[in-house]
Enzyme design. Structure first.
Site, PDB file in Angstrom:
ATOM      1  CG  HIS A 117      29.115   6.392   5.819  1.00 34.88           C
ATOM      2  ND1 HIS A 117      28.064   7.061   5.212  1.00 34.88           N
ATOM      3  CD2 HIS A 117      28.609   5.845   6.949  1.00 34.88           C
ATOM      4  CE1 HIS A 117      26.978   6.939   5.956  1.00 34.88           C
ATOM      5  NE2 HIS A 117      27.271   6.188   7.008  1.00 34.88           N
ATOM      6  CG  HIS A 134      28.977   2.196  10.062  1.00 35.10           C
ATOM      7  ND1 HIS A 134      28.693   3.050  11.112  1.00 35.10           N
ATOM      8  CD2 HIS A 134      28.162   2.572   9.038  1.00 35.10           C
ATOM      9  CE1 HIS A 134      27.740   3.897  10.738  1.00 35.10           C
ATOM     10  NE2 HIS A 134      27.392   3.623   9.482  1.00 35.10           N
TER      11      HIS A 134
HETATM   12  P1  AMP Z   1      24.561   5.975   8.639  1.00 36.55           P
HETATM   13  O1  AMP Z   1      23.331   5.635   9.417  1.00 36.55           O
HETATM   14  O2  AMP Z   1      25.241   4.732   8.090  1.00 36.55           O
HETATM   15  O3  AMP Z   1      24.332   7.037   7.601  1.00 36.55           O
HETATM   16  O4  AMP Z   1      25.588   6.503   9.722  1.00 36.55           O
HETATM   17  C1  AMP Z   1      25.992   7.815   9.852  1.00 36.55           C
HETATM   18  C2  AMP Z   1      26.967   7.833  10.989  1.00 36.55           C
HETATM   19  O5  AMP Z   1      27.650   9.060  10.978  1.00 36.55           O
HETATM   20  C3  AMP Z   1      26.336   7.672  12.375  1.00 36.55           C
HETATM   21  O6  AMP Z   1      26.829   6.496  13.003  1.00 36.55           O
HETATM   22  C4  AMP Z   1      26.761   8.948  13.108  1.00 36.55           C
HETATM   23  O7  AMP Z   1      27.084   8.700  14.448  1.00 36.55           O
HETATM   24  C5  AMP Z   1      27.962   9.413  12.312  1.00 36.55           C
HETATM   25  N1  AMP Z   1      28.200  10.833  12.335  1.00 36.55           N
HETATM   26  C6  AMP Z   1      27.328  11.826  11.992  1.00 36.55           C
HETATM   27  N2  AMP Z   1      27.923  13.022  12.121  1.00 36.55           N
HETATM   28  C7  AMP Z   1      29.184  12.800  12.536  1.00 36.55           C
HETATM   29  C8  AMP Z   1      30.304  13.635  12.842  1.00 36.55           C
HETATM   30  N3  AMP Z   1      30.229  14.980  12.758  1.00 36.55           N
HETATM   31  N4  AMP Z   1      31.460  13.053  13.254  1.00 36.55           N
HETATM   32  C9  AMP Z   1      31.549  11.720  13.347  1.00 36.55           C
HETATM   33  N5  AMP Z   1      30.544  10.880  13.077  1.00 36.55           N
HETATM   34  C10 AMP Z   1      29.380  11.399  12.670  1.00 36.55           C
END
Ligand code: AMP
Ligand code: ZN
Length: 133
Positions: free
Chosen positions: A98, A100
């Protein structure tokens, strides 16, 4: 599969969906750096950047571009960061690729990295290791 983002894609966990097409989806990060912080991902599950084939990356990047346009047009921001944590050492927590897309505000305090300098010969040495022929 137990992946939280796959569950979101299947509609099993509610999110604020910003955009969706056949290959990608964009929704608000539940813990935003700034309001409008959006996650963009391929609908198919790939753990990281290298696992994803080029067509999935292209579809995802097209959506990143759409989201960036919407943030700029509708939030009154002047810029945003596109950021991907690739693998746990890089801060990846959810192992479904993903990106950001983070709207920036003046003085928001977000500092992404510090930068150093190469000592004599270090630049060449690292280049010798990673140069792609
Ligand atoms: P990463 O550290 O790049 O893997 O980021 C994962 C991101 O997913 C974090 O910024 C979380 O806040 C976000 N996240 C996790 N669960 C959810 C969810 N159910 N809905 C929206 N965002 C989420
Ligand atoms: Zn997944």
């Amino acid at each position: 599969m137990d992946c939280i983002f796959c569950k979101i894609i299947r509609g099993e966990i509610p999110v604020y969906k910003v955009y969706e097409d056949d290959d990608s989806v964009a929704f608000l990060d539940a813990n935003p750096v700034n309001p409008g912080h959006t996650l963009v991902l391929p609908k198919k599950h790939f753990a990281n950047f290298e696992e994803a084939p080029e067509d999935a990356l292209l579809a995802t990047m097209k959506t990143v571009k759409k989201v960036g346009r919407s943030l700029k047009d509708n939030l009154g921001i002047l810029g945003y960061n596109v950021y991907e944590n690739n693998d746990p050492i890089a801060g990846q927590v959810v192992h479904h690729l993903h990106f950001h897309v983070i709207p920036r505000q003046v003085g928001d305090g977000l500092k992404l990295w510090h930068q150093g300098k190469y000592n004599h010969g270090e630049g060449q040495a690292i280049l010798n290791k990673i140069k792609i022929n």
